[in-house]
Design a protein around this motif. Structure first.
Motif, mmCIF file in Angstrom:
data_model
loop_
_atom_site.group_PDB
_atom_site.id
_atom_site.type_symbol
_atom_site.label_atom_id
_atom_site.label_comp_id
_atom_site.label_asym_id
_atom_site.label_seq_id
_atom_site.Cartn_x
_atom_site.Cartn_y
_atom_site.Cartn_z
ATOM 1 N N CYS A 122 0.843 -1.191 0.000
ATOM 2 C CA CYS A 122 0.000 0.000 0.000
ATOM 3 C C CYS A 122 0.882 1.246 0.000
ATOM 4 O O CYS A 122 2.106 1.154 0.079
ATOM 5 C CB CYS A 122 -0.938 0.024 1.210
ATOM 6 S SG CYS A 122 -0.052 0.086 2.797
ATOM 7 N N GLN A 125 1.455 4.984 2.000
ATOM 8 C CA GLN A 125 1.115 5.620 3.265
ATOM 9 C C GLN A 125 2.178 6.675 3.578
ATOM 10 O O GLN A 125 3.299 6.627 3.068
ATOM 11 C CB GLN A 125 1.064 4.564 4.383
ATOM 12 C CG GLN A 125 0.515 5.065 5.708
ATOM 13 C CD GLN A 125 0.231 3.929 6.673
ATOM 14 O OE1 GLN A 125 -0.419 2.944 6.296
ATOM 15 N NE2 GLN A 125 0.707 4.051 7.899
ATOM 16 N N ASP A 126 1.834 7.620 4.424
ATOM 17 C CA ASP A 126 2.799 8.639 4.840
ATOM 18 C C ASP A 126 3.807 8.020 5.792
ATOM 19 O O ASP A 126 3.442 7.295 6.733
ATOM 20 C CB ASP A 126 2.092 9.796 5.531
ATOM 21 C CG ASP A 126 1.252 10.618 4.557
ATOM 22 O OD1 ASP A 126 1.547 10.566 3.351
ATOM 23 O OD2 ASP A 126 0.303 11.276 5.010
ATOM 24 N N ARG A 169 4.899 10.551 1.226
ATOM 25 C CA ARG A 169 4.013 9.483 0.749
ATOM 26 C C ARG A 169 4.881 8.436 0.067
ATOM 27 O O ARG A 169 5.553 8.709 -0.949
ATOM 28 C CB ARG A 169 3.012 10.039 -0.253
ATOM 29 C CG ARG A 169 1.863 9.073 -0.558
ATOM 30 C CD ARG A 169 0.910 8.999 0.606
ATOM 31 N NE ARG A 169 -0.284 8.209 0.305
ATOM 32 C CZ ARG A 169 -1.211 7.927 1.215
ATOM 33 N NH1 ARG A 169 -1.072 8.355 2.464
ATOM 34 N NH2 ARG A 169 -2.274 7.224 0.888
ATOM 35 N N LYS A 189 1.807 -2.829 4.824
ATOM 36 C CA LYS A 189 1.139 -2.757 6.124
ATOM 37 C C LYS A 189 1.076 -4.170 6.700
ATOM 38 O O LYS A 189 0.511 -5.085 6.087
ATOM 39 C CB LYS A 189 -0.265 -2.180 5.985
ATOM 40 C CG LYS A 189 -0.973 -1.997 7.314
ATOM 41 C CD LYS A 189 -2.336 -1.336 7.150
ATOM 42 C CE LYS A 189 -2.162 0.123 6.778
ATOM 43 N NZ LYS A 189 -3.470 0.838 6.727
ATOM 44 N N ASP A 229 -1.337 -3.184 12.073
ATOM 45 C CA ASP A 229 -1.256 -2.099 11.083
ATOM 46 C C ASP A 229 0.088 -1.375 11.160
ATOM 47 O O ASP A 229 0.159 -0.132 11.194
ATOM 48 C CB ASP A 229 -2.405 -1.105 11.275
ATOM 49 C CG ASP A 229 -3.754 -1.718 10.937
ATOM 50 O OD1 ASP A 229 -3.785 -2.713 10.175
ATOM 51 O OD2 ASP A 229 -4.773 -1.224 11.447
ATOM 52 N N PHE A 285 3.235 -0.092 9.487
ATOM 53 C CA PHE A 285 3.639 0.263 8.124
ATOM 54 C C PHE A 285 5.159 0.328 8.030
ATOM 55 O O PHE A 285 5.830 0.961 8.855
ATOM 56 C CB PHE A 285 3.047 1.607 7.706
ATOM 57 C CG PHE A 285 3.436 2.006 6.308
ATOM 58 C CD1 PHE A 285 2.773 1.463 5.212
ATOM 59 C CD2 PHE A 285 4.489 2.898 6.074
ATOM 60 C CE1 PHE A 285 3.135 1.817 3.913
ATOM 61 C CE2 PHE A 285 4.859 3.247 4.778
ATOM 62 C CZ PHE A 285 4.182 2.703 3.700
#
Length: 815
Positions: A262, A264-265, A270, A275, A346, A348
């Protein structure tokens, strides 16, 4: 009568053709000439039907189009139906790693010139200095009782020493700040530490075996290596590796932990990443780790990195400080090393935290299997070897010190039966360590290291059980004096980690061994799954080679059995003992190869489910390797009676184990008549009786209590405390005193038994002996000093009512 003799001659000619592995065409010419010559004495060979059978058979074998149509094509079609489907995980595991000498033994015709060229590893001057210096210093700081029952952890001083002196970077090259030691040196370091503290040894061995360090060295990008390896080498980062999950232990391929590709920041940008959601358990060093190596199943549902959704098992480096990572709790495995669960919700990570980056996505299982070699081949066998050697030294000493019914307990034949097993096992473990670590210099032999893990840890289990039998209450009662109970307590840990032993024996050793070590099997299976036009011709060539191999090893097994192994004379070894046992290994290698091929040809894919049969074949293969290790090690030592006696006993143990496994294998083959036939063919005079004689039991049981070259050899590999107040040092110090005073002590006991001494206490009786001129004062003083230590060495600790603090020690009645 002439016809019978001619037929027997023809049968032996066939055996000769197969035994010598003549080519198909050469063998055909020899066969035809022999057939015609035998026809001069026996008309049956010249009968039209016989000649028709001969030439039809030769045509089938020699004319390839006919052979493919009549033999290979039906065989290929049948085998495709018989073979079960192989998962990607299984295929990756089977393809991982390398092979070594174990492959030669599987062939049934080992090339002994290859084995003769193998030289066992030796320590470099730098490695020896580290073992004599830093490793000894570390051992002197350790108290296993304090670690287990008081602090429940290594002291801060020990932790810092381990980091500062480079123990966490044994395998990391000097270019990254590590020591860059060989597998043999790593084993020697770990086993010396283990001889003092299992907790400290585990703490050192984990970062140097299956962990981020080894994975980074083999698969990491340059950026990952340059960043992480110096930090790991210095101990600035403490690693662990999360593989086992609550519902995926030995079936590691069923990992439920997930990673989803994915965006994500991360750090204000970004980025593309993964994840993670995971729950791991039984992870050594997890409670104190700063970076977690993680195995998980990766998926890409949005197609961000390609068209495939499921991308397979992958590995990543996860800093323990990332949001969502929960770390710090501890399991209690019965030993005080840091071990605990890790969970993440979760979490990342950017793509550059995948080990090796995106190029190694989906290759995690192969990466892990190839890196299991260090844990299986170095670390766990090192723990077992240390346990075996300390048992040899301490239990042998105790058996000489402890007396019952007026003699040392080690003189009783029942005790000698157990102590001889300890002695032979300790010798075997050191020999096995030497060969396996040497193999690791040439690659990552996955089958050999699986054998090493299983048999080393099982041998330790046997050694410790025998030790506890001999020690009795002295081994049972816990306390700072007990030198065996904590080792006994940690044996199940070694049995279960890096692949549970039951699984390793019943599925991995032979299952993976057959695929990696058999000359043709892996290529045949690849041809079966190949749909291209040349698959059938390729399979035909492999099938013919395989059948020729089967005929060869079958013939070798029969002829070597008829000769009792005398036909096999490998040019290997430098003594009568080794020459004799190499002949036996040659014979059993052929028997094993033939028995394995019979199982593969008759059971096919069903052998995968016949775990008991597979385990027995694996036992034979393993014991052949162990026997080679013992002989290589024996020949590398200074020849003397002690070396020969230990090697002979250990070798007999190997062959007893092989006989047991083979007998059970033949007895339990689904086709009962086949099992009976194979046993009769390979062992026409019955299975040799390799059980050590009572004289050998007594000799080895006596030798374990005495100074010898083997005792010195094993003592050199471990840490021996000089402190007479130490759990181990107390026994060894007393043993040394006994060696100096034993003759006078036995004389004193004899005088007392004959009633020639006055008094009730030892002191009074010694005074009487001096007064009567039977001993001089110096002798009496030495005996008194020894006897005080002897009594003290037999005591077990007593505690207060809460079992918290050690209370006063028991006093001698006469005191």
């Amino acid at each position: 009568m002439a016809s019978v003799l001619s037929i027997l001659a023809f049968v032996f000619l066939l055996f000769f053709i197969f035994y010598r592995r003549l080519s198909l065409h050469t063998g055909a010419v020899v066969l035809v000439l022999a057939w015609l010559l035998l026809g001069l004495s026996s008309p049956i060979f010249l009968h039209p039907l016989s000649l028709l059978t001969l030439f039809a058979g030769l045509a089938l074998l020699l004319y390839t189009p006919l052979r493919i149509r009549v033999l290979s094509a039906p065989a290929m079609a049948g085998l495709k139906k018989m073979m079960p489907p192989m998962s990607d995980t299984e295929r990756e595991a089977l393809d991982a790693g390398t092979t070594w000498w174990e492959k030669e033994l599987f062939s049934g015709r080992p090339d002994w010139s290859v084995f003769e060229e193998i030289d066992l590893s030796e320590l470099t001057a730098e490695e020896q200095a580290f073992i004599d210096g830093e490793t000894n210093e570390l051992c002197a700081l350790l108290s296993e009782w304090q670690i287990h029952h008081e602090s429940k952890d290594l002291s801060p001083e020990v932790w810092q020493f381990i980091k500062d002196k480079g123990f966490l970077g044994l395998i990391i090259p000097p270019a990254y700040g590590g020591l860059g030691f060989s597998a043999y040196a790593q084993s020697r370091v770990v086993s010396k530490i283990a001889s003092r503290s299992t907790v400290a040894a585990v703490t050192v061995m984990v970062p140097n075996s299956l962990g981020p360090g080894e994975l980074l060295l083999k698969y990491g990008s340059d950026e990952q290596k340059n960043y992480w390896l110096p930090r790991l080498a210095k101990g600035d980062e403490l690693p662990c590796f999360g593989l086992t999950s609550p519902e995926a232990g030995s079936d590691a391929g069923a990992i439920p932990d997930t990673g989803v590709v994915c965006e994500q920041d991360y750090d204000g940008k970004r980025v593309l990443g993964v994840k993670l959601n995971f729950s791991k358990r039984w992870i050594t060093l997890a409670p104190v780790a700063t970076v977690v190596g993680l195995a998980f199943r990766l998926s890409d549902p949005d197609g961000l990195i390609g068209n495939e959704v499921e991308r397979g098992i992958s590995c990543a480096l996860v800093p323990a400080t990332l949001p969502g990572v929960e770390i710090g709790r501890r399991h209690n495995p019965g030993s005080a090393f840091m071990n605990g669960p890790i969970t993440g919700e979760d979490v990342f990570i950017p793509m550059d935290m995948l080990i090796g980056g995106q190029d190694y996505i989906g290759q995690g299982w192969r990466m892990l299997v190839e890196c299991l070699g260090a844990g299986r081949g170095v670390s766990l066998p090192a723990l077992s070897t240390a346990g075996g050697e300390m048992s040899y030294l301490l239990v042998g000493a105790f058996a000489r010190i402890r007396r019952q019914f007026g003699i040392p307990v080690g003189k009783f034949e029942g005790v000698q039966e157990a102590s001889a097993e300890i002695a032979a096992s300790a010798y075997m473990l050191e020999a096995y360590r030497a060969l396996v670590t040497r193999a690791l210099e040439d690659g990552a032999p996955s089958v050999l290291t699986a054998m090493a893990k299983y048999h080393a840890t099982e041998s330790l289990r046997g050694v410790v059980n025998h030790s506890m039998d001999i020690l009795g209450g002295r081994g049972v009662q816990m306390g700072p004096r007990n030198f065996m109970a904590l080792v006994y307590q940690t044996v199940p840990i070694a049995i279960t980690v890096e692949g549970a032993n039951i699984l390793t024996r019943s599925m991995i050793i032979f299952g993976q061994g057959a695929m990696r070590c058999h000359p043709y099997l892996a290529d045949e299976l690849a041809a079966l799954s190949d749909e291209s036009a040349d698959a059938l011709p390729r399979f035909d060539g492999l099938l013919m080679a395989h059948l020729g191999h089967t005929a060869e090893v079958f013939s070798r097994g029969i002829l070597l059995g008829l000769s009792g192994g005398l036909l096999a004379k490998p040019k290997c070894g430098n003594s009568e003992l080794s020459a004799r046992w190499y002949r036996h290994i040659n014979r059993y290698s052929a028997v094993f190869a033939a028995s394995a091929d019979i199982a593969l040809l008759t059971l096919g894919g069903d052998l995968k489910r016949r775990e008991l049969l597979s385990a027995r074949l694996g036992d034979v293969h393993s014991q052949l390797v162990i026997a080679c290790a013992i002989l290589k090690f024996h020949d590398a030592q200074t020849p003397d009676e002690a070396n020969a006696l230990h090697a002979e006993y250990a070798l007999k143990h190997c062959f007893m184990s092989m006989n047991t496994a083979l007998a059970a294998y033949y007895r339990n083959l689904p086709i009962k008549a086949l099992g009976v036939t194979l046993k009769a063919a390979f062992f026409p005079w019955g299975m040799p009786q390799w059980t050590p004689s009572d004289d050998e039991v007594r000799a080895l049981g006596e030798l374990i209590m005495q100074p010898s070259s083997v005792r010195n050899l094993l003592a050199d590999k471990v840490y021996l405390s000089p402190d007479p107040e130490d759990a181990q040092g107390r026994i060894l110090y007393t043993y040394q005193l006994l060696a100096a005073v034993e003759k006078d002590y036995e004389h004193f006991l004899s005088l007392d038994k004959q009633g020639e001494l006055a008094g009730d206490s030892v002191a009074e009786k010694l005074a009487s002996a001096v007064a009567g001129g039977q001993l001089n004062q110096a002798q009496a003083d030495a005996i008194a000093a020894y006897d005080d230590c002897r009594y003290d060495s037999l005591l077990t600790d007593a505690f207060d009512a809460s079992l918290d603090k050690v209370d006063v020690r028991p006093l001698r009645p006469e005191a």
